[in-house]
Design an enzyme around this catalytic site. Structure first.
Site: not given
Ligand code: SAH
Length: 372
Positions: A163, A172, A312
């Site tokens: 996600e 982002e 959101h």
């Molecule tokens: N999969 C979860 C969180 C989604 S938010 C859900 O669906 O609820 C995206 C997440 O990706 C965040 O927790 C962020 O810390 C992580 N993230 C972002 N870039 C990343 C990267 N390069 N490597 C590992 N994690 C990452």
């Protein structure tokens, strides 16, 4: 960060009372591993997802709860997995940016052979705890680190789930991380969930909020603060738009195929033609996206559009310098160029050109916006 404001309307649920996720001014990509203990800035992108036991706890909780409570988002992923178990059953799954591990848990419950849940923030530790307390430690391995830096214990995975979508879809720039993982680990013929994402544009009447947010600066207790107005206009606003405000039809700007696209495909210029459905005044263009999981037996997806149930992500509002007076049937033509900012690829630069050659209004203009 891109601006937020109170809702235009009451359509949203509680989740819409929250302000935007706090991904503020990240100058570089940082994970907890990189962050010094005494760091005081809340401005790092990855920081905004975690940090227990200090002043950022509330930020973490707000964003975590906001995402999990976004039922459109979370239930869509759950439906994809539970109603299409064949997608993950006996498969090796990689969860890119696992957060609390919720998507990994869905996959494990649906019979995945093994799930690698990669999360770079402190939340990885919490995910481990959650995985353990739900009895999935033998199926889910939580790896703490950046996708771009970790080593997977397997050479290839069958499924990548993530996600990754940001405001305005690409804000982002986590998409790059998913594409990196896909290129490195996805087996030939493997699947990416979701695999399609599309960005749309429409136009709205928004006199009230434009007045409140933009024109306000012209005369502040008798003083000219219009220099701030420029900034207010160039920063797109993330907010919930009421379906009744929509004046034109909607146009698809771009569909991305996550299973095939290259990173460069996230930068593009798309032409558009918006046709007025009634006589009205247009104050802003509004962008929103949908995502779909086309590999499902029966396709599943969700939209973040103003006519769909609120998420959101809300919508992204781009105010126009001019008020466009349109008559029913008249057409606003133009193009939108979207690209990650060169200095900070997590920011998005937007160039919007539009023309109207109408009965009451003839205008042609180009405006630049920046989501940060
Ligand atoms: N999969 C979860 C969180 C989604 S938010 C859900 O669906 O609820 C995206 C997440 O990706 C965040 O927790 C962020 O810390 C992580 N993230 C972002 N870039 C990343 C990267 N390069 N490597 C590992 N994690 C990452």
């Amino acid at each position: 960060m891109a601006g937020t404001k109170n809702n235009h309307n009451e359509q949203g649920s509680d989740q819409n009372q929250n302000t935007k996720l706090p991904f503020e001014d990240a100058d570089e990509t940082m994970c907890d591993a990189d962050v010094a203990d005494d760091i005081t800035s809340a401005d790092y992108y990855f920081d905004s997802y975690s940090h227990f036991g200090n002043k950022k706890t509330f930020i973490f909780e707000a964003s975590l709860i906001e995402m999990l409570k976004d039922v459109v988002r979370t239930k869509s992923y759950r439906d994809v997995i539970y109603k299409n178990k064949f997608l993950v059953k006996d498969k090796i799954v990689l969860d890119v940016g696992a957060g609390t591990g919720i998507l990994s848990l869905f996959c494990a419950k649906a019979g995945a052979a093994h799930v690698y849940a990669v999360e770079c923030s402190q939340m990885a530790d919490t995910a481990k705890e959650i995985v353990k307390s739900n009895g999935f430690s033998d199926v889910i391995t939580v790896l703490k680190g950046k996708i771009e830096e970790i080593e997977l214990p397997v050479p290839k995975v069958d499924v990548i789930i993530s996600e990754w979508m940001g405001y305005f879809l690409v804000y982002e720039n986590m998409l790059d991380t998913v594409l990196y993982a896909r290129n490195k680990w996805l087996v030939d013929g493997g699947i990416v969930l979701p695999d399609k994402a599309s960005l749309y544009l429409t136009a709205i009447e928004d006199a009230h909020y434009k007045e409140d947010k933009v024109e306000f600066w012209n005369d502040v207790y008798g003083f000219d603060m219009s220099c701030i107005k420029r900034r207010a206009i160039t920063e797109p606003l993330v907010d919930t738009v009421d379906g009744n405000q929509i004046v034109t039809d909607s146009k698809l700007l771009k569909t991305m195929d996550i299973s095939k696209m290259a990173s460069e495909d996230a930068s593009f210029t798309s032409p558009f033609k918006l046709v007025a459905k009634r006589n009205d005044h247009i104050h802003a263009l509004v962008a929103y996206f949908d995502v779909s999981f086309t590999m499902c037996h029966k396709m599943i997806g969700f939209s973040t559009g103003p006519k769909s149930r609120a998420t959101h992500w809300k919508q992204t509002v781009l105010y126009l310098d001019d008020v466009l007076t349109v008559c029913e049937g008249e057409m606003i033509t133009g193009s939108m160029t979207i690209a990650p900012n060169k200095k900070n690829p997590r920011d998005v630069d937007i160039k919007l050109s539009y023309s109207l050659n109408g009965q009451h209004c003839k205008i042609s203009r180009t405006q630049l916006y920046k989501m940060r």
